[in-house]
Design an enzyme around this catalytic site. Structure first.
Site, PDB file in Angstrom:
ATOM      1  N   ASP A 110       0.854  -1.188   0.000  1.00  0.00           N
ATOM      2  CA  ASP A 110       0.000   0.000   0.000  1.00  0.00           C
ATOM      3  C   ASP A 110       0.894   1.244   0.000  1.00  0.00           C
ATOM      4  O   ASP A 110       1.371   1.670  -1.050  1.00  0.00           O
ATOM      5  CB  ASP A 110      -0.922  -0.076   1.223  1.00  0.00           C
ATOM      6  N   THR A 114       5.856  -0.816   4.930  1.00  0.00           N
ATOM      7  CA  THR A 114       6.133  -2.146   5.486  1.00  0.00           C
ATOM      8  C   THR A 114       7.181  -2.876   4.651  1.00  0.00           C
ATOM      9  O   THR A 114       8.163  -3.408   5.185  1.00  0.00           O
ATOM     10  CB  THR A 114       4.832  -2.981   5.546  1.00  0.00           C
TER      11      THR A 114
HETATM   12  P1  IMP Z   1       1.959  -0.355   3.751  1.00  0.00           P
HETATM   13  O1  IMP Z   1       3.014  -0.400   4.786  1.00  0.00           O
HETATM   14  O2  IMP Z   1       1.166   0.924   3.781  1.00  0.00           O
HETATM   15  O3  IMP Z   1       2.418  -0.703   2.357  1.00  0.00           O
HETATM   16  O4  IMP Z   1       0.856  -1.367   4.143  1.00  0.00           O
HETATM   17  C1  IMP Z   1       1.041  -2.665   4.115  1.00  0.00           C
HETATM   18  C2  IMP Z   1       0.170  -3.337   5.163  1.00  0.00           C
HETATM   19  O5  IMP Z   1      -1.031  -2.617   5.469  1.00  0.00           O
HETATM   20  C3  IMP Z   1      -0.248  -4.649   4.606  1.00  0.00           C
HETATM   21  O6  IMP Z   1       0.663  -5.648   5.018  1.00  0.00           O
HETATM   22  C4  IMP Z   1      -1.598  -4.856   5.201  1.00  0.00           C
HETATM   23  O7  IMP Z   1      -1.464  -5.545   6.408  1.00  0.00           O
HETATM   24  C5  IMP Z   1      -2.131  -3.484   5.502  1.00  0.00           C
HETATM   25  N1  IMP Z   1      -3.113  -3.066   4.497  1.00  0.00           N
HETATM   26  C6  IMP Z   1      -2.956  -2.120   3.547  1.00  0.00           C
HETATM   27  N2  IMP Z   1      -4.052  -2.016   2.787  1.00  0.00           N
HETATM   28  C7  IMP Z   1      -4.933  -2.924   3.271  1.00  0.00           C
HETATM   29  C8  IMP Z   1      -6.271  -3.312   2.874  1.00  0.00           C
HETATM   30  O8  IMP Z   1      -6.880  -2.817   1.928  1.00  0.00           O
HETATM   31  N3  IMP Z   1      -6.827  -4.298   3.628  1.00  0.00           N
HETATM   32  C9  IMP Z   1      -6.207  -4.906   4.661  1.00  0.00           C
HETATM   33  N4  IMP Z   1      -4.972  -4.577   5.053  1.00  0.00           N
HETATM   34  C10 IMP Z   1      -4.331  -3.587   4.359  1.00  0.00           C
END
Ligand code: IMP
Ligand code: MG
Length: 183
Positions: A110, A114
């Site tokens: 997203d 992470t």
């Molecule tokens: P990032 O660090 O923003 O890339 O987010 C990654 C983490 O956010 C993923 O491993 C998911 O656990 C959580 N996440 C992001 N978008 C969603 C979604 O639409 N549904 C559920 N979990 C999400």
């Protein structure tokens, strides 16, 4: 499109069926197997990737690979639907990774925080090569410039649940991935 009523009042509209997901995982496993990884160590990011990782390693086995698996439990500060802030380690991997080819497996890319955090961590610890594989790459601007080497689906900027992904720890058990529609 079929819509189902789940535990709360939220409505879940199916986006990727169980069959869609399994077919795509078989293709991903073929792509990963074609990249000549040496004794890959799968590092699955908890909790969201546990179902995806379980299916992916069995698909890798069908492609003739014998991956090891370890788990890295990460969380972003702050809860809710919008990912925000710093990433922290809730539970670290146990495997030595020096000189290993590592494949980070996560459910959703997203903001990128992470995946960028996990890649930097495992690189710093001396992995030979760090690859990444996510089931869903959301089509949103990344807060951190990172993309996955392998991804299952490109998905529009919606909130998804099911097949391991959650909203406040609910819906992980759904066999499909659906879009959360607010009531
Ligand atoms: P990032 O660090 O923003 O890339 O987010 C990654 C983490 O956010 C993923 O491993 C998911 O656990 C959580 N996440 C992001 N978008 C969603 C979604 O639409 N549904 C559920 N979990 C999400
Ligand atoms: Mg996650």
């Amino acid at each position: 499109m079929i819509a189902m009523q789940a535990a709360s009042d939220a409505k879940i509209e199916p986006l990727y069926s169980s069959g869609d997901i399994q077919r795509r995982i078989d293709e991903l496993a073929r792509d990963i197997a074609a990249s000549s990884l040496k004794e890959p160590l799968i590092v699955a990011i908890l909790k969201g990737s546990f179902i995806f990782a379980a299916d992916l390693i069995r698909a890798l086995h069908r492609e003739g690979l014998a991956p090891e698996i370890d788990f890295l439990y990460l969380a972003s500060y702050g809860e809710g639907i919008v990912s925000q802030g710093a990433v922290k380690i809730l539970h670290d991997i146990a495997s030595p990774i020096e000189g290993r080819d590592v494949v980070i497996v996560d459910d959703i890319l997203d903001s990128g925080r992470t995946l960028a955090f996990a890649k930097a961590l495992l690189t710093k610890r001396g992995a030979a090569r760090v690859f990444s594989c996510v089931l869903i790459a959301k089509q949103v601007p990344r807060a951190v410039p990172v993309e996955a080497d392998f991804y299952g689906f490109r998905c529009p900027p919606v909130y998804v649940v099911g097949y391991g992904t959650d909203l406040a720890n609910h819906y992980r058990e759904l066999p499909f991935i659906g879009k959360l529609v607010k009531p």
